[in-house]
Write a protein that holds these residues in place. Structure first.
Motif, PDB file in Angstrom:
ATOM      1  N   UNK A   1       0.818  -1.219   0.000  1.00  0.00           N
ATOM      2  CA  UNK A   1       0.000   0.000   0.000  1.00  0.00           C
ATOM      3  C   UNK A   1       0.856   1.275   0.000  1.00  0.00           C
ATOM      4  N   UNK A   2       1.972   1.267   0.726  1.00  0.00           N
ATOM      5  CA  UNK A   2       2.853   2.433   0.724  1.00  0.00           C
ATOM      6  C   UNK A   2       3.462   2.644  -0.660  1.00  0.00           C
ATOM      7  N   UNK A   3       3.805   1.562  -1.354  1.00  0.00           N
ATOM      8  CA  UNK A   3       4.321   1.680  -2.718  1.00  0.00           C
ATOM      9  C   UNK A   3       3.274   2.267  -3.654  1.00  0.00           C
ATOM     10  N   UNK A   4       2.016   1.830  -3.496  1.00  0.00           N
ATOM     11  CA  UNK A   4       0.942   2.366  -4.332  1.00  0.00           C
ATOM     12  C   UNK A   4       0.728   3.854  -4.092  1.00  0.00           C
ATOM     13  N   UNK A   5       0.728   4.255  -2.830  1.00  0.00           N
ATOM     14  CA  UNK A   5       0.566   5.673  -2.503  1.00  0.00           C
ATOM     15  C   UNK A   5       1.748   6.468  -3.063  1.00  0.00           C
ATOM     16  N   UNK A   6       2.957   5.946  -2.883  1.00  0.00           N
ATOM     17  CA  UNK A   6       4.144   6.622  -3.416  1.00  0.00           C
ATOM     18  C   UNK A   6       4.098   6.744  -4.928  1.00  0.00           C
ATOM     19  N   UNK A   7       3.696   5.682  -5.604  1.00  0.00           N
ATOM     20  CA  UNK A   7       3.581   5.722  -7.062  1.00  0.00           C
ATOM     21  C   UNK A   7       2.543   6.730  -7.520  1.00  0.00           C
ATOM     22  N   UNK A   8       1.441   6.788  -6.801  1.00  0.00           N
ATOM     23  CA  UNK A   8       0.394   7.766  -7.119  1.00  0.00           C
ATOM     24  C   UNK A   8       0.912   9.190  -6.960  1.00  0.00           C
ATOM     25  N   UNK A   9       1.629   9.441  -5.862  1.00  0.00           N
ATOM     26  CA  UNK A   9       2.181  10.775  -5.624  1.00  0.00           C
ATOM     27  C   UNK A   9       3.230  11.142  -6.675  1.00  0.00           C
ATOM     28  N   UNK A  10       4.045  10.173  -7.069  1.00  0.00           N
ATOM     29  CA  UNK A  10       5.029  10.431  -8.126  1.00  0.00           C
ATOM     30  C   UNK A  10       4.316  10.753  -9.433  1.00  0.00           C
ATOM     31  N   UNK A  11       3.242  10.034  -9.727  1.00  0.00           N
ATOM     32  CA  UNK A  11       2.466  10.316 -10.933  1.00  0.00           C
ATOM     33  C   UNK A  11       1.906  11.721 -10.942  1.00  0.00           C
ATOM     34  N   UNK A  12       1.431  12.181  -9.800  1.00  0.00           N
ATOM     35  CA  UNK A  12       0.944  13.558  -9.693  1.00  0.00           C
ATOM     36  C   UNK A  12       2.093  14.535  -9.933  1.00  0.00           C
ATOM     37  N   UNK A  13       3.245  14.252  -9.329  1.00  0.00           N
ATOM     38  CA  UNK A  13       4.406  15.114  -9.512  1.00  0.00           C
ATOM     39  C   UNK A  13       4.874  15.175 -10.952  1.00  0.00           C
ATOM     40  N   UNK A  14       4.841  14.036 -11.621  1.00  0.00           N
ATOM     41  CA  UNK A  14       5.237  13.982 -13.038  1.00  0.00           C
ATOM     42  C   UNK A  14       4.290  14.842 -13.870  1.00  0.00           C
TER      43      UNK A  14
ATOM     44  N   UNK B   1       7.188  16.283 -16.448  1.00  0.00           N
ATOM     45  CA  UNK B   1       8.263  15.336 -16.712  1.00  0.00           C
ATOM     46  C   UNK B   1       8.741  14.657 -15.450  1.00  0.00           C
ATOM     47  N   UNK B   2       9.601  13.668 -15.653  1.00  0.00           N
ATOM     48  CA  UNK B   2      10.084  12.850 -14.549  1.00  0.00           C
ATOM     49  C   UNK B   2      11.543  13.161 -14.229  1.00  0.00           C
ATOM     50  N   UNK B   3      12.086  12.443 -13.273  1.00  0.00           N
ATOM     51  CA  UNK B   3      13.459  12.681 -12.853  1.00  0.00           C
ATOM     52  C   UNK B   3      14.454  12.427 -13.982  1.00  0.00           C
ATOM     53  N   UNK B   4      14.199  11.435 -14.810  1.00  0.00           N
ATOM     54  CA  UNK B   4      15.139  11.161 -15.900  1.00  0.00           C
ATOM     55  C   UNK B   4      15.083  12.266 -16.957  1.00  0.00           C
ATOM     56  N   UNK B   5      13.907  12.726 -17.283  1.00  0.00           N
ATOM     57  CA  UNK B   5      13.780  13.790 -18.274  1.00  0.00           C
ATOM     58  C   UNK B   5      14.382  15.097 -17.793  1.00  0.00           C
ATOM     59  N   UNK B   6      14.043  15.492 -16.571  1.00  0.00           N
ATOM     60  CA  UNK B   6      14.561  16.749 -16.028  1.00  0.00           C
ATOM     61  C   UNK B   6      15.998  16.608 -15.537  1.00  0.00           C
ATOM     62  N   UNK B   7      16.248  15.569 -14.751  1.00  0.00           N
ATOM     63  CA  UNK B   7      17.549  15.432 -14.101  1.00  0.00           C
ATOM     64  C   UNK B   7      18.687  15.076 -15.030  1.00  0.00           C
TER      65      UNK B   7
ATOM     66  N   UNK C   1      14.895  23.821 -11.726  1.00  0.00           N
ATOM     67  CA  UNK C   1      13.937  23.988 -10.627  1.00  0.00           C
ATOM     68  C   UNK C   1      13.307  22.635 -10.274  1.00  0.00           C
ATOM     69  N   UNK C   2      12.909  21.875 -11.283  1.00  0.00           N
ATOM     70  CA  UNK C   2      12.280  20.574 -11.035  1.00  0.00           C
ATOM     71  C   UNK C   2      13.238  19.625 -10.321  1.00  0.00           C
ATOM     72  N   UNK C   3      14.487  19.560 -10.776  1.00  0.00           N
ATOM     73  CA  UNK C   3      15.464  18.658 -10.161  1.00  0.00           C
ATOM     74  C   UNK C   3      15.772  19.097  -8.736  1.00  0.00           C
ATOM     75  N   UNK C   4      15.885  20.390  -8.501  1.00  0.00           N
ATOM     76  CA  UNK C   4      16.071  20.879  -7.133  1.00  0.00           C
ATOM     77  C   UNK C   4      14.913  20.482  -6.241  1.00  0.00           C
ATOM     78  N   UNK C   5      13.704  20.568  -6.783  1.00  0.00           N
ATOM     79  CA  UNK C   5      12.510  20.160  -6.022  1.00  0.00           C
ATOM     80  C   UNK C   5      12.538  18.676  -5.720  1.00  0.00           C
ATOM     81  N   UNK C   6      12.911  17.845  -6.715  1.00  0.00           N
ATOM     82  CA  UNK C   6      13.019  16.393  -6.488  1.00  0.00           C
ATOM     83  C   UNK C   6      14.004  16.102  -5.366  1.00  0.00           C
ATOM     84  N   UNK C   7      15.166  16.741  -5.451  1.00  0.00           N
ATOM     85  CA  UNK C   7      16.236  16.448  -4.496  1.00  0.00           C
ATOM     86  C   UNK C   7      15.866  16.886  -3.084  1.00  0.00           C
ATOM     87  N   UNK C   8      15.308  18.072  -2.941  1.00  0.00           N
ATOM     88  CA  UNK C   8      14.909  18.562  -1.618  1.00  0.00           C
ATOM     89  C   UNK C   8      13.823  17.668  -1.036  1.00  0.00           C
ATOM     90  N   UNK C   9      12.853  17.290  -1.860  1.00  0.00           N
ATOM     91  CA  UNK C   9      11.780  16.412  -1.398  1.00  0.00           C
ATOM     92  C   UNK C   9      12.327  15.044  -0.992  1.00  0.00           C
TER      93      UNK C   9
END
Length: 142
Positions: free
Chosen positions: A83-96, A101-107, A120-128
């Motif tokens: 369930x934690x993986x599902x919630x995390x995946x959902x949150x990542x999908x919202x972030x994307x 874009x995703x970490x590979x595209x931006x980072x 800005x996106x990569x800085x946000x990923x890293x801080x989060x």
């Protein structure tokens, strides 16, 4: 904790860099996984379907090839529940979606092109990510 593997890390980063540059040279496209997969699923009859399918297939098949070549795979342990993986995946999908874009595209691709949006996106990923690891290990005791 993880083992320090500078040679393997360098080799993996080099292979990722070669894949990114190759895709840009051959197709003029950015190797952002969410964009590649999104285009594959939303445009099944497009001219770009073949290379997108090959890219995704390569991500799926490469561990099988590695196992066939070496006889082993890196052991991966996931210390959270499904369930934690599902919630995390959902949150990542919202972030994307919100981050365009995703970490590979931006980072990987965006930073190499000096894209301000990707910085800005990569800085946000890293801080989060840092805040999440800190909270998980030191506040919630994980």
């Amino acid at each position: 904790m993880t083992d320090f593997t500078p040679f393997l890390s360098f080799l993996g980063g080099t292979l990722i860099g070669l894949a990114v540059v190759s895709l840009m040279l051959v197709h003029g496209r950015i190797a952002g996984i969410s964009g590649i997969l999104g285009g594959l699923l939303s445009k099944p009859n497009s001219d770009e379907w073949a290379w997108r399918a090959a890219f995704v297939a390569g991500m799926i098949v490469s561990p099988i090839v590695l196992h066939a070549a070496t006889g082993s795979l890196t052991k991966i342990t996931i210390p959270v529940s499904y369930p934690a993986l599902l919630v995390g995946g959902f949150l990542v999908g919202i972030g994307v979606s919100f981050g365009s874009g995703c970490t590979s595209g931006h980072g990987v691709c965006g930073l190499s092109r000096f894209s301000a949006r990707s910085m800005v996106a990569t800085g946000t990923f890293m801080i989060t990510a840092m805040a999440t690891v800190f909270a998980t290990r030191h506040i919630f005791g994980g």
